[in-house]
Write a protein that holds these residues in place. Structure first.
Motif, PDB file in Angstrom:
ATOM      1  N   THR A 118     -12.318  34.969  57.357  1.00 47.89           N
ATOM      2  CA  THR A 118     -11.526  33.738  57.313  1.00 47.89           C
ATOM      3  C   THR A 118     -12.421  32.509  57.328  1.00 47.89           C
ATOM      4  N   ILE A 119     -13.376  32.487  58.226  1.00 48.67           N
ATOM      5  CA  ILE A 119     -14.207  31.294  58.377  1.00 48.67           C
ATOM      6  C   ILE A 119     -15.120  31.109  57.171  1.00 48.67           C
ATOM      7  N   ARG A 120     -15.467  32.214  56.491  1.00 50.89           N
ATOM      8  CA  ARG A 120     -16.278  32.093  55.272  1.00 50.89           C
ATOM      9  C   ARG A 120     -15.476  31.494  54.117  1.00 50.89           C
ATOM     10  N   GLN A 121     -14.153  31.665  54.143  1.00 51.51           N
ATOM     11  CA  GLN A 121     -13.308  31.126  53.072  1.00 51.51           C
ATOM     12  C   GLN A 121     -12.964  29.656  53.277  1.00 51.51           C
ATOM     13  N   LEU A 122     -13.091  29.167  54.516  1.00 57.95           N
ATOM     14  CA  LEU A 122     -12.689  27.787  54.801  1.00 57.95           C
ATOM     15  C   LEU A 122     -13.423  26.760  53.940  1.00 57.95           C
ATOM     16  N   PRO A 123     -14.755  26.807  53.795  1.00 55.70           N
ATOM     17  CA  PRO A 123     -15.430  25.810  52.939  1.00 55.70           C
ATOM     18  C   PRO A 123     -14.972  25.866  51.479  1.00 55.70           C
ATOM     19  N   ASN A 124     -14.575  27.041  51.025  1.00 57.96           N
ATOM     20  CA  ASN A 124     -14.056  27.183  49.666  1.00 57.96           C
ATOM     21  C   ASN A 124     -12.843  26.276  49.469  1.00 57.96           C
ATOM     22  N   LEU A 125     -11.917  26.316  50.436  1.00 60.65           N
ATOM     23  CA  LEU A 125     -10.726  25.468  50.360  1.00 60.65           C
ATOM     24  C   LEU A 125     -11.083  23.997  50.556  1.00 60.65           C
ATOM     25  N   GLN A 126     -11.948  23.718  51.511  1.00 54.76           N
ATOM     26  CA  GLN A 126     -12.271  22.329  51.839  1.00 54.76           C
ATOM     27  C   GLN A 126     -13.034  21.615  50.724  1.00 54.76           C
ATOM     28  N   ILE A 127     -14.005  22.281  50.137  1.00 54.35           N
ATOM     29  CA  ILE A 127     -14.882  21.622  49.166  1.00 54.35           C
ATOM     30  C   ILE A 127     -14.352  21.774  47.737  1.00 54.35           C
ATOM     31  N   ARG A 128     -14.091  23.010  47.319  1.00 53.39           N
ATOM     32  CA  ARG A 128     -13.566  23.194  45.963  1.00 53.39           C
ATOM     33  C   ARG A 128     -12.154  22.652  45.833  1.00 53.39           C
ATOM     34  N   GLY A 129     -11.381  22.744  46.932  1.00 52.90           N
ATOM     35  CA  GLY A 129     -10.020  22.233  46.888  1.00 52.90           C
ATOM     36  C   GLY A 129      -9.956  20.731  46.744  1.00 52.90           C
ATOM     37  N   ALA A 130     -11.009  20.028  47.138  1.00 55.17           N
ATOM     38  CA  ALA A 130     -11.019  18.564  47.058  1.00 55.17           C
ATOM     39  C   ALA A 130     -11.331  18.050  45.654  1.00 55.17           C
ATOM     40  N   ILE A 131     -11.898  18.892  44.819  1.00 60.04           N
ATOM     41  CA  ILE A 131     -12.307  18.449  43.485  1.00 60.04           C
ATOM     42  C   ILE A 131     -11.082  18.103  42.647  1.00 60.04           C
ATOM     43  N   GLY A 132     -11.023  16.872  42.187  1.00 55.04           N
ATOM     44  CA  GLY A 132      -9.920  16.437  41.326  1.00 55.04           C
ATOM     45  C   GLY A 132      -8.609  16.201  42.049  1.00 55.04           C
ATOM     46  N   LEU A 133      -8.595  16.235  43.357  1.00 59.35           N
ATOM     47  CA  LEU A 133      -7.348  16.083  44.112  1.00 59.35           C
ATOM     48  C   LEU A 133      -6.974  14.602  44.212  1.00 59.35           C
ATOM     49  N   ASP A 134      -5.717  14.282  43.955  1.00 59.63           N
ATOM     50  CA  ASP A 134      -5.205  12.921  44.102  1.00 59.63           C
ATOM     51  C   ASP A 134      -4.731  12.758  45.536  1.00 59.63           C
ATOM     52  N   TRP A 135      -5.522  12.089  46.354  1.00 65.22           N
ATOM     53  CA  TRP A 135      -5.230  11.983  47.787  1.00 65.22           C
ATOM     54  C   TRP A 135      -3.947  11.222  48.074  1.00 65.22           C
ATOM     55  N   ASN A 136      -3.454  10.454  47.141  1.00 61.46           N
ATOM     56  CA  ASN A 136      -2.217   9.693  47.359  1.00 61.46           C
ATOM     57  C   ASN A 136      -1.002  10.596  47.533  1.00 61.46           C
ATOM     58  N   ASN A 137      -1.131  11.866  47.184  1.00 64.90           N
ATOM     59  CA  ASN A 137      -0.025  12.806  47.356  1.00 64.90           C
ATOM     60  C   ASN A 137       0.003  13.420  48.750  1.00 64.90           C
ATOM     61  N   CYS A 138      -0.987  13.117  49.578  1.00 67.71           N
ATOM     62  CA  CYS A 138      -1.046  13.701  50.916  1.00 67.71           C
ATOM     63  C   CYS A 138      -0.045  13.020  51.847  1.00 67.71           C
TER      64      CYS A 138
END
Length: 516
Positions: A118-138
């Motif tokens: 689980t902890i090894r997958q967390l950076p995958n979501l945090q870093i790759r998930g941020a690419i191209g994300l429109d933060w205004n939808n948060c």
């Protein structure tokens, strides 16, 4: 509910054959499992906030496009108040590691492996998930900021600190809060902050792979927050060593996505977020416990106070807020929070990220030598447990040799009444040995030796290798060691491994894996 049924009917082309309401989570959203006539299931969600639902749907579609381990949104109502998503099953990480939690934080190796995955997958979501994300939808805000921090710190002050009736200078404390808040947001970040990263929000598939749910409160923010939130969850009762190992796993995984800061800087920044998260949860426990009189939250206060006590044992330059330190030190020393005699003392060595269990590959030892046993393969490994009182097992292959390891230097559970009728295959004995730790360290050295030897025997085409573990009665330590080495060799090399627990009259064969 009718709206959810209509959404399913439109999506599937027919009404569901069965609808089952699922247990609620921490929010007011309602979850249902809908089963079609073909037996396939999906999860239906009824929300209470359009903005919150919109945030989840947007983030999920973005993460799905990034091929991240999340459920997939299948259909959404026109008003975004309900939606369908893929069914990830019923096994959460929280349930999968229940045994270790209920054993007071004594997690077995299988539970630790789930935590590491689980902890090894967390950076995958945090870093790759941020690419191209429109933060205004948060939702409810796009970014973790100073106001966010001060709100939570004041929540702690009014809902936890003041009800203890501890005297403090409010102006000085607020000045410390403002400095603390500025330090927390000082580093620019381009990562997704999950915000509610906890074991209940992680589902496991049949192979134990983690999938992330309930990330609708996420926003742009520092990656340290989620790590602190996960590892310092008071009810999880993670040991210092397990936390250190999981931090190391996370740090190494993070390095695959970004240029990581130095270990010293990383540990220092993490300490700040652990303090912030600890004060944040104490505020929640105070409100839910002191004001709403919910016993579960009152029971959660002592372990959270212990986390705070451990933090205050760090060097002053790690948490450089003199007046805040003064107030928190007085807080943890209040009579109602005094630690019991059997509670763990604070650690003084901080949050190390060094992984001491890494064994470098051994270089090949020159040109191969040959004997009459070379090239016959395949290799079969036999692993025995035995009692020294009854002698060392004979090698049935006729070749002689092999390894014999003496387990008697390690802590013996057989000395204690609850374990006398159990063996090293039983969970209470496994937890005893792994919590004590001596046998685990002992086996790390055995694994390093065995791995090299097995690899060389396979290379040379040898057909037989034997490992034996002896202890006083051949019941606890030797059985545990033999079983774990056998499973380790089988998992790593895929060869046939025969296990014989001689004194327990137990035999088992782990068949060779043909595709290895």
């Amino acid at each position: 509910m009718d709206q959810l049924i209509q959404l399913y009917t439109t999506w599937a082309g027919q009404a569901p054959a069965h609808v089952e309401k699922l247990a609620g989570a921490g929010s007011n959203r309602q979850y249902y499992r809908l089963t079609g006539s073909d037996g396939k299931t999906v999860i239906g969600v009824l929300g209470t906030s359009k903005d919150e639902d919109h945030a989840f749907v947007y983030l999920d579609r973005h993460f799905t496009q990034r091929k991240l381990p999340v459920p997939r949104v299948l259909a959404v109502s026109s008003d975004e108040m309900c939606y369908l998503q893929t069914d990830l099953g019923s096994t959460s990480l929280f349930e999968a590691i229940r045994g270790g939690r209920e054993a007071g934080g004594r997690y077995n190796l299988a539970e630790k492996e789930l935590l590491k995955r689980t902890i090894r997958q967390l950076p995958n979501l945090q870093i790759r998930g941020a690419i191209g994300l429109d933060w205004n939808n948060c939702y409810p805000q796009p970014e973790f900021d100073e106001d966010n921090v001060l709100f939570d710190l004041n929540y702690f002050k009014y809902c936890f600190l003041k009800p203890t009736e501890l005297e403090f200078h409010e102006v000085k404390l607020q000045a410390s809060f403002r400095r603390f808040a500025k330090d927390l947001i000082a580093e620019p970040t381009e990562s997704f902050m999950y915000r509610d990263f906890q074991a209940r929000n992680i589902m496991l598939d049949a192979e134990g792979n983690p999938f992330f749910i309930d990330f609708q409160g996420g926003r742009k923010g520092p990656y340290y927050y989620d790590l602190a939130s996960f590892l310092w969850q008071a009810s999880a009762k993670y040991s210092f060593k397990l936390r250190r190992d999981l931090i190391a796993e996370y740090y190494h995984a993070l390095s695959h996505y970004i240029e990581v800061p130095s270990v010293r800087h990383f540990a220092s920044r993490l300490s700040l977020f652990v303090l912030f998260r600890t004060l944040q949860v104490l505020g929640a426990y105070g409100f839910r416990g002191y004001f709403e009189h919910k016993q579960h939250f009152i029971d959660s206060i002592p372990p959270a106070i212990q986390n705070l006590r451990d933090l205050l044992a760090l060097r002053e330059d790690v948490l450089p807020y003199p007046y805040l330190r003064e107030v928190l030190t007085a807080l943890v020393n209040l009579p109602q929070f005094a630690p019991k005699k059997d509670e763990m003392l604070p650690r003084k060595d901080g949050f190390k990220t060094t992984d001491s269990n890494i064994y470098p590959k051994n270089p090949q030892d020159g040109l191969p030598t040959f004997s009459k046993y070379d090239g016959k393969g395949p290799l079969v490994v036999r692993v025995y447990s035995f009692s020294y009182k009854k002698g060392i097992p004979e090698d049935p292959s006729g070749n002689g040799g092999g390894y014999v390891f003496d387990c008697r230097s390690t802590h013996n559970p057989g000395r204690y009444e609850p374990y006398k009728k159990l063996t090293g295959l039983d969970e209470p004995v496994i937890r005893f040995l792994e919590d004590d730790g001596e046998i685990v360290e002992f086996l790390q050295h055995v694994y390093a030796l065995a791995d090299h030897h097995v690899a060389r025997y396979i290379q040379r085409g040898f057909t037989s290798l034997m490992f034996c573990f002896g202890c006083t009665g051949g019941q606890h330590r030797s059985v545990y060691s033999a079983q774990h080495l056998a499973e380790h060799i089988h998992e790593k090399f895929g060869i046939e491994v025969q296990i014989v627990h001689r004194e327990q009259n137990i035999r088992q064969t782990l068949e060779a894996v043909t595709d290895k």
